[in-house]
Design a protein around this motif. Structure first.
Motif, PDB file in Angstrom:
ATOM      1  N   CYS A  38      38.767  49.309  30.290  1.00  0.00           N
ATOM      2  CA  CYS A  38      37.467  49.554  29.668  1.00  0.00           C
ATOM      3  C   CYS A  38      36.343  48.717  30.287  1.00  0.00           C
ATOM      4  CB  CYS A  38      37.527  49.266  28.165  1.00  0.00           C
ATOM      5  SG  CYS A  38      38.617  50.393  27.272  1.00  0.00           S
ATOM      6  N   HIS A  39      36.653  47.474  30.637  1.00  0.00           N
ATOM      7  CA  HIS A  39      35.618  46.578  31.155  1.00  0.00           C
ATOM      8  C   HIS A  39      35.464  46.656  32.670  1.00  0.00           C
ATOM      9  CE1 HIS A  39      34.563  44.497  27.445  1.00  0.00           C
ATOM     10  NE2 HIS A  39      35.850  44.492  27.128  1.00  0.00           N
ATOM     11  N   GLY A  40      36.371  47.320  33.359  1.00  0.00           N
ATOM     12  CA  GLY A  40      36.299  47.418  34.814  1.00  0.00           C
ATOM     13  C   GLY A  40      36.858  46.187  35.492  1.00  0.00           C
ATOM     14  N   THR A  41      37.217  46.319  36.747  1.00  0.00           N
ATOM     15  CA  THR A  41      37.814  45.197  37.473  1.00  0.00           C
ATOM     16  C   THR A  41      36.831  44.053  37.699  1.00  0.00           C
ATOM     17  OG1 THR A  41      37.330  46.271  39.574  1.00  0.00           O
ATOM     18  CG2 THR A  41      39.530  46.618  38.654  1.00  0.00           C
ATOM     19  N   ASP A  42      35.520  44.364  37.666  1.00  0.00           N
ATOM     20  CA  ASP A  42      34.523  43.306  37.844  1.00  0.00           C
ATOM     21  C   ASP A  42      33.737  43.023  36.569  1.00  0.00           C
ATOM     22  OD1 ASP A  42      32.997  45.593  37.678  1.00  0.00           O
ATOM     23  OD2 ASP A  42      31.841  45.200  39.499  1.00  0.00           O
ATOM     24  N   GLY A  43      34.161  43.614  35.455  1.00  0.00           N
ATOM     25  CA  GLY A  43      33.526  43.353  34.174  1.00  0.00           C
ATOM     26  C   GLY A  43      32.296  44.186  33.878  1.00  0.00           C
ATOM     27  N   THR A  44      31.945  45.149  34.733  1.00  0.00           N
ATOM     28  CA  THR A  44      30.700  45.893  34.545  1.00  0.00           C
ATOM     29  C   THR A  44      30.873  47.284  33.939  1.00  0.00           C
ATOM     30  OG1 THR A  44      30.786  46.795  36.792  1.00  0.00           O
ATOM     31  CG2 THR A  44      29.566  44.732  36.473  1.00  0.00           C
ATOM     32  N   ARG A  45      32.067  47.791  33.909  1.00  0.00           N
ATOM     33  CA  ARG A  45      32.261  49.147  33.403  1.00  0.00           C
ATOM     34  C   ARG A  45      32.231  49.152  31.885  1.00  0.00           C
ATOM     35  NH1 ARG A  45      37.452  51.931  35.251  1.00  0.00           N
ATOM     36  NH2 ARG A  45      38.247  51.897  33.149  1.00  0.00           N
ATOM     37  N   GLY A  46      31.436  50.012  31.300  1.00  0.00           N
ATOM     38  CA  GLY A  46      31.273  50.044  29.855  1.00  0.00           C
ATOM     39  C   GLY A  46      31.941  51.226  29.200  1.00  0.00           C
ATOM     40  N   LEU A  47      33.170  51.502  29.539  1.00  0.00           N
ATOM     41  CA  LEU A  47      33.889  52.628  28.963  1.00  0.00           C
ATOM     42  C   LEU A  47      34.032  52.444  27.455  1.00  0.00           C
ATOM     43  CD1 LEU A  47      35.381  55.263  29.716  1.00  0.00           C
ATOM     44  CD2 LEU A  47      37.457  53.906  29.878  1.00  0.00           C
ATOM     45  N   LEU A  48      33.695  53.470  26.705  1.00  0.00           N
ATOM     46  CA  LEU A  48      33.799  53.472  25.233  1.00  0.00           C
ATOM     47  C   LEU A  48      33.009  52.330  24.592  1.00  0.00           C
ATOM     48  CD1 LEU A  48      37.608  54.274  24.952  1.00  0.00           C
ATOM     49  CD2 LEU A  48      35.702  55.879  24.737  1.00  0.00           C
TER      50      LEU A  48
END
Length: 99
Positions: A38-48
Protein backbone atom coordinates in the motif's frame (compact mmCIF):
# COMPACT_ATOMS: atom_id res chain seq x y z
CA UNK A 1 51.67 -10.58 17.72
CA UNK A 2 50.99 -7.55 15.53
CA UNK A 3 49.28 -9.79 12.97
CA UNK A 4 46.92 -11.15 15.60
CA UNK A 5 45.98 -7.62 16.66
CA UNK A 6 45.24 -6.64 13.07
CA UNK A 7 43.05 -9.71 12.55
CA UNK A 8 41.22 -9.11 15.84
CA UNK A 9 40.67 -5.46 14.94
CA UNK A 10 39.30 -6.48 11.53
CA UNK A 11 36.93 -9.01 13.12
CA UNK A 12 35.73 -6.45 15.65
CA UNK A 13 35.01 -3.96 12.87
CA UNK A 14 33.16 -6.63 10.92
CA UNK A 15 31.03 -7.55 13.94
CA UNK A 16 30.18 -3.92 14.67
CA UNK A 17 29.23 -3.29 11.05
CA UNK A 18 26.92 -6.30 10.92
CA UNK A 19 25.33 -5.31 14.24
CA UNK A 20 24.26 -1.97 12.77
CA UNK A 21 23.14 -3.22 9.37
CA UNK A 22 21.10 -6.22 10.56
CA UNK A 23 18.28 -4.18 12.16
CA UNK A 24 18.05 -1.93 9.09
CA UNK A 25 17.89 -5.00 6.87
CA UNK A 26 15.22 -6.55 9.08
CA UNK A 27 13.18 -3.34 8.92
CA UNK A 28 13.42 -3.26 5.13
CA UNK A 29 12.46 -6.93 4.82
CA UNK A 30 9.47 -6.55 7.14
CA UNK A 31 8.38 -3.33 5.41
CA UNK A 32 8.62 -4.95 1.98
CA UNK A 33 6.51 -7.88 3.17
CA UNK A 34 3.84 -6.04 5.18
CA UNK A 35 3.74 -2.39 4.09
CA UNK A 36 5.03 -1.86 0.55
CA UNK A 37 1.84 -3.19 -1.01
CA UNK A 38 0.00 0.00 0.00
CA UNK A 39 2.78 2.46 0.86
CA UNK A 40 5.08 1.56 -2.05
CA UNK A 41 8.72 0.55 -1.92
CA UNK A 42 9.75 4.19 -1.37
CA UNK A 43 6.83 5.19 0.84
CA UNK A 44 5.07 7.36 -1.76
CA UNK A 45 2.33 5.11 -3.10
CA UNK A 46 -1.05 5.92 -1.59
CA UNK A 47 -3.02 2.79 -2.42
CA UNK A 48 -6.38 2.74 -0.58
CA UNK A 49 -5.57 6.01 1.18
CA UNK A 50 -2.13 4.99 2.49
CA UNK A 51 -0.15 8.03 3.58
CA UNK A 52 2.98 9.25 1.82
CA UNK A 53 5.66 8.23 4.31
CA UNK A 54 8.22 10.63 2.83
CA UNK A 55 6.08 13.50 4.12
CA UNK A 56 5.38 11.99 7.54
CA UNK A 57 6.39 14.05 10.55
CA UNK A 58 5.18 11.56 13.15
CA UNK A 59 7.34 10.95 16.21
CA UNK A 60 8.97 7.57 16.80
CA UNK A 61 6.32 6.62 19.34
CA UNK A 62 3.46 7.71 17.05
CA UNK A 63 4.83 5.58 14.20
CA UNK A 64 5.15 2.61 16.54
CA UNK A 65 1.59 3.07 17.81
CA UNK A 66 0.21 3.22 14.27
CA UNK A 67 2.04 0.07 13.27
CA UNK A 68 0.88 -1.65 16.45
CA UNK A 69 -2.77 -0.55 16.43
CA UNK A 70 -3.36 0.19 12.75
CA UNK A 71 -5.48 3.04 11.48
CA UNK A 72 -8.63 3.02 9.38
CA UNK A 73 -8.06 0.36 6.69
CA UNK A 74 -4.46 -0.31 7.83
CA UNK A 75 -4.36 -3.51 9.91
CA UNK A 76 -2.91 -3.72 13.41
CA UNK A 77 0.35 -5.65 13.66
CA UNK A 78 0.64 -6.03 17.45
CA UNK A 79 -0.41 -9.68 17.23
CA UNK A 80 1.69 -10.41 14.13
CA UNK A 81 5.01 -8.84 15.18
CA UNK A 82 7.01 -8.36 18.33
CA UNK A 83 7.99 -4.84 19.52
CA UNK A 84 11.52 -5.15 18.10
CA UNK A 85 10.14 -5.92 14.64
CA UNK A 86 7.73 -2.98 14.78
CA UNK A 87 10.59 -0.73 15.91
CA UNK A 88 12.71 -1.97 12.99
CA UNK A 89 9.93 -1.04 10.56
CA UNK A 90 9.48 2.36 12.23
CA UNK A 91 13.20 3.08 11.87
CA UNK A 92 13.15 1.99 8.25
CA UNK A 93 10.11 4.19 7.54
CA UNK A 94 11.98 7.21 8.94
CA UNK A 95 14.69 6.67 6.32
CA UNK A 96 12.14 7.67 3.64
CA UNK A 97 11.74 11.18 4.98
CA UNK A 98 12.77 14.02 2.75
CA UNK A 99 14.32 16.84 4.74
Amino acid sequence: MQSIRIVLFFLLCLLLTSAFTAPAEEGRTLYDHHCARCHGTDGTRGLLGAKNLQKSQLSDSAIFIQISNGRRIMPAFKKRMNPDQMTAIANYIKSFRKL
